[in-house]
Design a protein around this motif. Structure first.
Motif, PDB file in Angstrom:
ATOM      1  N   GLY A 137      10.282  -3.697   2.841  1.00  0.00           N
ATOM      2  CA  GLY A 137       9.391  -4.203   1.770  1.00  0.00           C
ATOM      3  C   GLY A 137       9.170  -3.115   0.833  1.00  0.00           C
ATOM      4  N   GLN A 138       9.021  -1.949   1.238  1.00  0.00           N
ATOM      5  CA  GLN A 138       8.453  -1.047   0.151  1.00  0.00           C
ATOM      6  C   GLN A 138       9.620  -0.581  -0.905  1.00  0.00           C
ATOM      7  OE1 GLN A 138       7.512   2.819   2.011  1.00  0.00           O
ATOM      8  NE2 GLN A 138       8.505   2.477   3.804  1.00  0.00           N
ATOM      9  N   GLU A 139      10.567  -0.558  -0.159  1.00  0.00           N
ATOM     10  CA  GLU A 139      11.796  -0.256  -1.228  1.00  0.00           C
ATOM     11  C   GLU A 139      11.845  -1.496  -2.255  1.00  0.00           C
ATOM     12  OE1 GLU A 139      15.262   1.537   0.505  1.00  0.00           O
ATOM     13  OE2 GLU A 139      16.317   0.847  -1.018  1.00  0.00           O
ATOM     14  N   ILE A 140      12.042  -2.793  -1.654  1.00  0.00           N
ATOM     15  CA  ILE A 140      11.939  -3.786  -2.460  1.00  0.00           C
ATOM     16  C   ILE A 140      11.036  -3.878  -3.585  1.00  0.00           C
ATOM     17  CG2 ILE A 140      11.922  -6.376  -2.620  1.00  0.00           C
ATOM     18  CD1 ILE A 140      13.312  -6.319   0.023  1.00  0.00           C
ATOM     19  N   ILE A 141       9.630  -3.395  -3.434  1.00  0.00           N
ATOM     20  CA  ILE A 141       8.542  -3.585  -4.191  1.00  0.00           C
ATOM     21  C   ILE A 141       8.800  -2.408  -5.186  1.00  0.00           C
ATOM     22  CG2 ILE A 141       6.225  -3.024  -4.369  1.00  0.00           C
ATOM     23  CD1 ILE A 141       6.022  -4.453  -1.231  1.00  0.00           C
ATOM     24  N   LEU A 142       9.224  -1.296  -4.869  1.00  0.00           N
ATOM     25  CA  LEU A 142       9.271  -0.147  -5.789  1.00  0.00           C
ATOM     26  C   LEU A 142      10.593  -0.579  -6.803  1.00  0.00           C
ATOM     27  CD1 LEU A 142       9.231   2.875  -3.436  1.00  0.00           C
ATOM     28  CD2 LEU A 142       7.721   2.501  -5.546  1.00  0.00           C
ATOM     29  N   TYR A 143      11.682  -1.275  -6.313  1.00  0.00           N
ATOM     30  CA  TYR A 143      12.646  -1.680  -7.209  1.00  0.00           C
ATOM     31  C   TYR A 143      12.148  -2.501  -8.143  1.00  0.00           C
ATOM     32  CZ  TYR A 143      16.948  -4.178  -8.634  1.00  0.00           C
ATOM     33  OH  TYR A 143      17.871  -4.648  -9.206  1.00  0.00           O
ATOM     34  N   LEU A 144      11.498  -3.558  -7.741  1.00  0.00           N
ATOM     35  CA  LEU A 144      10.982  -4.628  -8.508  1.00  0.00           C
ATOM     36  C   LEU A 144       9.958  -4.172  -9.504  1.00  0.00           C
ATOM     37  CD1 LEU A 144      10.731  -7.964  -6.007  1.00  0.00           C
ATOM     38  CD2 LEU A 144      12.585  -7.409  -8.019  1.00  0.00           C
ATOM     39  N   SER A 145       9.045  -3.116  -9.213  1.00  0.00           N
ATOM     40  CA  SER A 145       8.020  -2.590 -10.035  1.00  0.00           C
ATOM     41  C   SER A 145       8.614  -1.979 -11.106  1.00  0.00           C
ATOM     42  CB  SER A 145       7.251  -1.684  -9.264  1.00  0.00           C
ATOM     43  OG  SER A 145       7.695  -0.427  -8.963  1.00  0.00           O
ATOM     44  N   ILE A 147       0.701  -1.149   0.009  1.00  0.00           N
ATOM     45  CA  ILE A 147      -0.001   0.115   0.093  1.00  0.00           C
ATOM     46  C   ILE A 147       0.868   1.219   0.050  1.00  0.00           C
ATOM     47  CG2 ILE A 147      -1.743   1.467   1.253  1.00  0.00           C
ATOM     48  CD1 ILE A 147      -2.748  -1.449   2.455  1.00  0.00           C
ATOM     49  N   PHE A 148       1.869   1.266   0.812  1.00  0.00           N
ATOM     50  CA  PHE A 148       2.811   2.370   0.963  1.00  0.00           C
ATOM     51  C   PHE A 148       3.509   2.837  -0.465  1.00  0.00           C
ATOM     52  CE2 PHE A 148       3.129   2.370   5.785  1.00  0.00           C
ATOM     53  CZ  PHE A 148       1.977   3.352   5.902  1.00  0.00           C
ATOM     54  N   ALA A 149       4.032   1.406  -0.791  1.00  0.00           N
ATOM     55  CA  ALA A 149       4.925   1.720  -2.180  1.00  0.00           C
ATOM     56  C   ALA A 149       3.949   2.167  -3.186  1.00  0.00           C
ATOM     57  CB  ALA A 149       5.347   0.083  -2.666  1.00  0.00           C
ATOM     58  N   SER A 150       2.730   1.649  -3.490  1.00  0.00           N
ATOM     59  CA  SER A 150       1.800   2.130  -4.497  1.00  0.00           C
ATOM     60  C   SER A 150       1.506   3.481  -4.265  1.00  0.00           C
ATOM     61  CB  SER A 150       0.467   1.445  -4.765  1.00  0.00           C
ATOM     62  OG  SER A 150       0.632   0.431  -3.646  1.00  0.00           O
ATOM     63  N   ASN A 151       1.801   4.146  -3.013  1.00  0.00           N
ATOM     64  CA  ASN A 151       1.271   5.471  -2.759  1.00  0.00           C
ATOM     65  C   ASN A 151       2.585   6.493  -2.654  1.00  0.00           C
ATOM     66  OD1 ASN A 151      -1.844   5.618  -3.022  1.00  0.00           O
ATOM     67  ND2 ASN A 151      -1.418   3.914  -1.360  1.00  0.00           N
ATOM     68  N   MET A 152       3.726   5.869  -2.880  1.00  0.00           N
ATOM     69  CA  MET A 152       4.952   6.339  -2.441  1.00  0.00           C
ATOM     70  C   MET A 152       5.272   8.044  -3.153  1.00  0.00           C
ATOM     71  SD  MET A 152       7.379   6.686  -0.471  1.00  0.00           S
ATOM     72  CE  MET A 152       7.454   4.945   0.401  1.00  0.00           C
ATOM     73  N   GLY A 153       4.581   8.263  -4.202  1.00  0.00           N
ATOM     74  CA  GLY A 153       4.659   9.533  -5.113  1.00  0.00           C
ATOM     75  C   GLY A 153       4.110  10.399  -4.017  1.00  0.00           C
ATOM     76  N   GLN A 184       8.630  10.834   2.772  1.00  0.00           N
ATOM     77  CA  GLN A 184       9.155   9.675   3.048  1.00  0.00           C
ATOM     78  C   GLN A 184      10.051   9.517   4.192  1.00  0.00           C
ATOM     79  OE1 GLN A 184      12.452   7.368   0.230  1.00  0.00           O
ATOM     80  NE2 GLN A 184      10.869   8.591  -1.127  1.00  0.00           N
ATOM     81  N   GLU A 185      10.851  10.522   4.395  1.00  0.00           N
ATOM     82  CA  GLU A 185      11.757  10.586   5.442  1.00  0.00           C
ATOM     83  C   GLU A 185      10.893  10.471   6.728  1.00  0.00           C
ATOM     84  OE1 GLU A 185      12.111  12.162   2.874  1.00  0.00           O
ATOM     85  OE2 GLU A 185      14.195  12.145   2.140  1.00  0.00           O
ATOM     86  N   LEU A 186       9.727  11.211   6.932  1.00  0.00           N
ATOM     87  CA  LEU A 186       8.971  11.289   8.030  1.00  0.00           C
ATOM     88  C   LEU A 186       8.344   9.897   8.410  1.00  0.00           C
ATOM     89  CD1 LEU A 186       7.393  15.123   8.116  1.00  0.00           C
ATOM     90  CD2 LEU A 186       9.247  13.988   9.207  1.00  0.00           C
ATOM     91  N   LEU A 187       7.775   9.358   7.418  1.00  0.00           N
ATOM     92  CA  LEU A 187       7.430   8.026   7.490  1.00  0.00           C
ATOM     93  C   LEU A 187       8.318   7.110   8.008  1.00  0.00           C
ATOM     94  CD1 LEU A 187       4.970   5.861   7.240  1.00  0.00           C
ATOM     95  CD2 LEU A 187       5.750   5.641   4.723  1.00  0.00           C
ATOM     96  N   ASN A 188       9.637   6.835   7.438  1.00  0.00           N
ATOM     97  CA  ASN A 188      10.751   6.197   7.797  1.00  0.00           C
ATOM     98  C   ASN A 188      10.983   6.338   9.111  1.00  0.00           C
ATOM     99  OD1 ASN A 188      10.859   4.721   5.397  1.00  0.00           O
ATOM    100  ND2 ASN A 188      12.244   5.975   4.468  1.00  0.00           N
ATOM    101  N   ILE A 207       7.511  -3.305   6.581  1.00  0.00           N
ATOM    102  CA  ILE A 207       6.906  -2.340   5.696  1.00  0.00           C
ATOM    103  C   ILE A 207       8.228  -1.308   5.470  1.00  0.00           C
ATOM    104  CG2 ILE A 207       5.699  -0.139   6.193  1.00  0.00           C
ATOM    105  CD1 ILE A 207       4.039  -1.361   8.124  1.00  0.00           C
ATOM    106  N   ARG A 208       9.100  -0.959   6.473  1.00  0.00           N
ATOM    107  CA  ARG A 208      10.246  -0.365   6.017  1.00  0.00           C
ATOM    108  C   ARG A 208      11.127  -1.064   4.782  1.00  0.00           C
ATOM    109  NH1 ARG A 208      14.819   1.368   7.884  1.00  0.00           N
ATOM    110  NH2 ARG A 208      15.436  -0.536   8.647  1.00  0.00           N
TER     111      ARG A 208
END
Lengths: 95, 274
Positions: B123-131, B50-56, B67-71, B120-121
């Protein structure tokens, strides 16, 4: 390249296009805080990373991101795109 | 492309794998079962998607500091939850217990949430990379093979640590696990300080030292130590203060947990029947 007003932090823009950084080399003043405004014009995400600057940030496709760096000492600070490191390479020369 | 995928996924997997190894070792000692791990992993993966798809939009919020505040929020929460978990398991006469005042169940629940936040922390980066490679028929296969290898190596190192921890002499087990948790809490808070510095919420200062000539962060050992104890070649004062605060929180939790149980002896757990 460096835009600034008297009081605000200078803003430096970097563009990512076809997994390359434009410009790939930046010359910045020492002892100054800089706001990097990075535009990723590729449709794919990229991660701006630099061990020397201790910075890391994912920038999704067709979006922009802000990273603050500095004040820095004189020297060379390489950065790269972690998702496409073969091509996405750049460096900041602080003078 | 293959090697890059291996390294990137290994980096992202390693920290979570080591954390899971430590928590799993404690849960095995406490006989809390493993169900918490699957809850944490699955909930974390779903939320990471969910976070990765809304990262923009997350990134652009808070004047591009989202992004930094979330992390930083995820990392600070992990630090606090680790301290709470330490409070629960310190001061026990036996480091093996049946359900004591529901503590072991609460401990397992806490572990579940900690794993969820860690996934979450990372995983979102892995998902964005693979996407980024989904549309590329040229690279997707190579990237998936590389990512699987990276994931496999990360998981293997975690499994190795798990068995190494369980194999420790009895007297060493508990202190080692607690020290690793304290260092991990410090690492999380130190990383959240880096995130806040990156968006200028914390003032950037010159690094306290530069040990990159001695041990580069990007080296294999550097990466491993980064994941295990939060090694940084160029830490700033804010990072060191945050690191010390994280460790201090866990020490305080351990002290307070021990004191509480000393003053409530009636609540001491019963030993597990073997």
């Amino acid at each position: 390249m460096v835009c600034a007003t008297a009081s605000a932090t200078p803003v430096v823009e970097i563009t990512i296009k076809d997994h390359l950084f434009y410009p790939a080399e930046l010359i910045l003043p020492a002892a100054t805080k800089i706001k990097l405004l990075i535009h990723n014009t590729d449709p794919t995400p990229e991660e701006f990373e630099s061990y020397e600057l201790n910075r890391e940030k994912v920038i999704v496709g067709n979006s922009s991101a802000v990273i603050f760096i500095g004040p820095l000492k004189s020297g060379t600070y390489p950065f790269f795109g972690e998702f496409y490191p073969k091509t996405a390479q750049g460096k900041i020369l602080v003078k | 492309m293959l090697l890059n995928s291996v390294i990137l996924i290994l980096q992202e997997t390693l920290e979570a794998a080591l954390l899971i190894a430590v928590l799993l070792a404690i849960n095995t000692q406490l006989r809390c079962g493993h169900r918490w791990l699957w809850y944490g992993l699955s909930m974390g993966t779903v939320i990471a998607f969910i976070f990765a798809s809304n990262m923009g939009s997350i990134s652009e919020s808070f004047d591009y500091a989202g992004q930094e505040l979330l992390n930083a929020l995820l990392q600070s929460m992990i630090c606090i939850l680790v301290a709470m978990a330490v409070w629960l398991i310190t001061g026990l006469k036996q480091f093996q217990l049946t359900d004591w005042q529901g503590y072991s169940q609460r401990f397992a629940q806490l572990c579940s949430v900690i794993i969820m936040l860690a996934v979450i922390r990372e995983g979102q980066e892995i998902i964005l990379y693979l996407s980024g490679f989904l549309g590329s028929s040229e690279h997707i296969q190579t990237v998936l093979i590389g990512s699987s290898i990276g994931f496999g190596i990360g998981a293997s190192i975690g499994i190795l640590l798990f068995y190494a921890l369980l194999g420790l002499p009895t007297g060493w087990k508990k202190p080692t696990l607690l020290v690793l948790l304290a260092l991990f809490a410090g690492t999380m808070l130190s990383q959240s300080a880096v995130q806040l510095t990156q968006v200028d919420w914390i003032k950037q200062t010159a690094p306290l030292w530069d040990s990159s000539g001695l041990l580069a962060e990007e080296s294999m050992l550097g990466e491993l130590l980064y994941a295990l104890i939060g090694y940084e070649a160029r830490p700033t004062a804010a990072q060191m203060i945050a690191y010390a605060t994280g460790i201090g929180l866990v020490c305080l939790a351990a002290f307070s947990g021990t004191q509480y149980k000393k003053h409530h002896p009636a609540n001491q757990p019963t030993e597990v029947a073997k």
